[in-house]
Design a protein around this motif. Structure first.
Motif, short mmCIF file in Angstrom:
data_model
loop_
_atom_site.label_atom_id
_atom_site.label_comp_id
_atom_site.label_asym_id
_atom_site.label_seq_id
_atom_site.Cartn_x
_atom_site.Cartn_y
_atom_site.Cartn_z
N ILE A 37 -5.41 -11.53 23.53
CA ILE A 37 -4.80 -12.50 22.61
C ILE A 37 -3.69 -11.84 21.81
CG2 ILE A 37 -5.21 -13.83 20.50
CD1 ILE A 37 -7.96 -14.54 21.58
N ALA A 38 -3.97 -10.66 21.26
CA ALA A 38 -2.95 -9.95 20.46
C ALA A 38 -1.75 -9.57 21.31
CB ALA A 38 -3.57 -8.71 19.82
N LYS A 39 -1.99 -9.10 22.52
CA LYS A 39 -0.89 -8.73 23.42
C LYS A 39 0.00 -9.93 23.69
CE LYS A 39 0.01 -7.39 28.21
NZ LYS A 39 1.14 -6.50 27.93
N TYR A 40 -0.60 -11.07 23.98
CA TYR A 40 0.17 -12.28 24.26
C TYR A 40 1.03 -12.67 23.07
CZ TYR A 40 1.05 -17.31 24.63
OH TYR A 40 1.66 -18.53 24.62
N LEU A 41 0.47 -12.67 21.88
CA LEU A 41 1.20 -13.08 20.68
C LEU A 41 2.29 -12.08 20.31
CD1 LEU A 41 -1.80 -14.35 18.52
CD2 LEU A 41 -0.06 -15.74 19.64
N ILE A 42 1.97 -10.79 20.42
CA ILE A 42 2.94 -9.74 20.07
C ILE A 42 4.15 -9.79 21.01
CG2 ILE A 42 3.32 -7.24 20.03
CD1 ILE A 42 0.40 -6.99 19.00
N ASN A 43 3.89 -9.93 22.30
CA ASN A 43 4.98 -9.96 23.27
C ASN A 43 5.79 -11.26 23.18
OD1 ASN A 43 4.27 -7.45 24.21
ND2 ASN A 43 3.10 -8.21 25.94
N LYS A 44 5.11 -12.38 23.03
CA LYS A 44 5.80 -13.66 23.00
C LYS A 44 6.72 -13.77 21.79
CE LYS A 44 5.12 -18.67 22.90
NZ LYS A 44 4.15 -19.79 22.88
N HIS A 45 6.27 -13.27 20.65
CA HIS A 45 7.04 -13.42 19.41
C HIS A 45 7.77 -12.14 19.01
CE1 HIS A 45 5.30 -17.42 18.58
NE2 HIS A 45 4.19 -16.91 19.07
N ASN A 46 7.72 -11.12 19.90
CA ASN A 46 8.42 -9.85 19.66
C ASN A 46 8.07 -9.29 18.28
OD1 ASN A 46 10.12 -7.72 20.34
ND2 ASN A 46 11.91 -8.71 19.43
N LEU A 47 6.80 -9.13 18.03
CA LEU A 47 6.32 -8.70 16.72
C LEU A 47 6.25 -7.18 16.64
CD1 LEU A 47 3.41 -11.28 16.37
CD2 LEU A 47 5.72 -11.46 15.42
N LYS A 48 6.50 -6.65 15.45
CA LYS A 48 6.46 -5.20 15.23
C LYS A 48 5.61 -4.89 14.01
CE LYS A 48 9.50 -4.38 18.51
NZ LYS A 48 9.12 -3.66 19.76
N THR A 59 3.04 -13.52 11.92
CA THR A 59 3.51 -12.14 11.77
C THR A 59 2.69 -11.20 12.64
OG1 THR A 59 1.97 -11.75 9.94
CG2 THR A 59 4.15 -12.63 9.38
N TYR A 60 3.07 -9.91 12.62
CA TYR A 60 2.26 -8.92 13.33
C TYR A 60 0.85 -8.86 12.76
CZ TYR A 60 0.50 -4.49 15.05
OH TYR A 60 -0.29 -3.53 15.64
N ASP A 61 0.74 -8.92 11.42
CA ASP A 61 -0.57 -8.94 10.79
C ASP A 61 -1.40 -10.11 11.32
OD1 ASP A 61 -0.10 -6.70 9.21
OD2 ASP A 61 0.77 -7.88 7.59
N ALA A 62 -0.76 -11.26 11.49
CA ALA A 62 -1.46 -12.45 11.98
C ALA A 62 -1.97 -12.23 13.40
CB ALA A 62 -0.54 -13.67 11.94
N ALA A 63 -1.19 -11.53 14.23
CA ALA A 63 -1.62 -11.26 15.60
C ALA A 63 -2.84 -10.35 15.62
CB ALA A 63 -0.47 -10.62 16.38
N VAL A 64 -2.86 -9.34 14.75
CA VAL A 64 -4.01 -8.44 14.68
C VAL A 64 -5.24 -9.19 14.15
CG1 VAL A 64 -4.92 -6.29 13.73
CG2 VAL A 64 -2.51 -6.45 14.35
N VAL A 65 -5.03 -10.07 13.17
CA VAL A 65 -6.12 -10.90 12.67
C VAL A 65 -6.70 -11.76 13.80
CG1 VAL A 65 -6.70 -12.84 11.16
CG2 VAL A 65 -5.38 -10.93 10.26
#
Length: 408
Positions: free
Chosen positions: A185-196, A342-348
């Motif tokens: 889930i985190a990988k999908y969100l981080i890659n899709k939204h280019n989160l850092k 945000t990136y924090d949201a992806a980790v959550v």
């Protein structure tokens, strides 16, 4: 270790030794597997599931059951949550107040959805409605502890002899699914939204895979251990006080709050015997957190008696497949947007995967695996433990009786 009446019982010392071996096995599997590494599957999960399957094969071949003394495992959980408390500052808690409330509200709402899903699919499968409740927040959000606590009452009230087995099976299979869903889930969100991740942020658990290892001396390690033990002692006292007031909390929750209290009440300049400042957010504490969480989860997964759950696997798998799909949708389409994208949201969201179908340690392991690959999220490591280690248990204690009244 002893063998009696077809049961191989592994004592506490040998159990933790095997747990460490399983953790190394999981690490080697992750290093060898592109899929495990790419999707941030926690190392204790890959090793623990493999060994539990091997024990199941051993059972079917030899008819020998394997059981473990897990007293040491439970102590590791106390160590881990104490480190989370030590790393929490009131400034961070106030800053995370709004996200914490948002996540708590979403999770409580999801608990109602989870129970309705379980009950609905149980009825579709011609099973009693209470079967679905046992495959809902009783065992998934609640985990093994809640399932064991409520199953006898539910079984007696509804004349369901297999209530305990249903609850344990749902909690076990849910734990496996929760361990596997957070990273993807985190990988999908981080890659899709280019989160850092925020650069330079110190990790709460372990060390980042692509960073230079911080030098930790023996005295750094002992200083962190001393701080943890002080918090555990205070946590045990708090636990007794709270218990005397009629509220039973797990010891790790009391130690979490003890860590928060001491870390925020001791002035930075307060003299200590060790000659150093209180070790909050220091590498030694993060290292101990990683060790405790990894060993705890590897022991939890390797000790699953999968052979005892096979008879109930059919309907439970169908219900859990529905729960799995809904949990993913809630994480991606509800938690992530409301937490700010945000990136924090992806980790959550990775942590929410652990909360929704597994347990608090699973949520933390999911986030730790993501943080070690992509970068830390201190906010996630503050709000997720507070939501799933304290508030959710209280909410579930009210929601379960409500649904028992409905299905009754």
């Amino acid at each position: 270790m002893n063998f009696v009446d077809g049961v191989l019982h592994i004592e506490s010392f040998l159990a933790i030794t095997l747990g460490i071996i399983v953790l190394f096995l999981g690490r080697r599997l992750t290093q060898m597997s592109y899929w495990l590494k790419e999707f941030s599957i926690p190392e204790p999960v890959s090793g623990g599931i493999l060994v539990s399957v091997l024990f199941a094969v051993l059972h079917y071949v030899t008819q020998v059951d394997v059981s473990f003394d897990l007293a040491t495992r439970d102590l590791l959980l106390v160590y881990f949550f104490t480190t989370i408390g030590i790393n929490a500052s009131l400034k961070d808690l106030f800053k995370g107040g709004k996200p914490l409330i948002i996540l708590l509200t979403i999770t409580i709402g999801y608990m109602f959805i989870q129970n309705l899903t379980g009950i609905g699919f149980a009825l579709l499968l011609d099973q009693p409605a209470v079967f679905g409740l046992l495959s809902g927040s009783v065992s998934l959000i609640g985990g093994h502890g809640t399932a064991i606590a409520w199953a006898p009452k539910i079984g007696e009230q509804f004349d369901l002899n297999t209530a305990m087995e249903i609850g344990i099976a749902s909690a076990t299979f849910g734990l496996i699914l929760a361990s596997l869903m957070g990273g993807p889930i985190a990988k999908y969100l981080i890659n899709k939204h280019n989160l850092k991740a925020t650069e330079g942020e110190k990790v709460d658990v372990g060390t980042q895979q692509d960073s230079k290892q911080t030098r930790i001396t023996s005295y750094d390690f002992l200083d962190a251990m001393l701080a943890i033990h002080i918090c555990i002692i205070l946590g045990a006292i708090l636990n007794e006080v709270v218990s005397g007031l009629g509220l039973d909390l797990p010891l790790f929750v009391s130690c979490l709050f003890a860590g928060i209290l001491i870390s925020n009440l001791i002035p930075a300049s307060y003299p200590r015997l060790t000659g150093t400042r209180w070790p909050a957010r220091k590498p030694a504490v993060a290292l101990i957190a990683d060790m405790a969480l990894g060993a705890f989860l590897s022991m939890s997964l390797m000790s699953m008696q999968l052979w005892a759950l096979v008879d109930l696997a059919g309907p439970i798998f169908i219900i859990l497949a529905a729960q799995f799909f809904i949990a993913i949708c809630i994480a991606i389409f509800v938690v992530f947007p409301l937490m700010g994208k945000t990136y924090d949201a992806a980790v959550v969201c990775a942590g929410f995967g652990g909360i929704s179908l597994g347990s608090t340690p699973t949520a933390m392991a999911n986030m730790s695996a993501v943080a070690q690959k992509y970068g830390n999220s201190h906010q996630a490591f503050i709000i997720v433990p507070l939501v799933c280690a304290f508030f959710i248990d209280l909410a579930n204690a009210l929601i379960i009786p409500y649904f028992i009244g409905i299905v009754g």
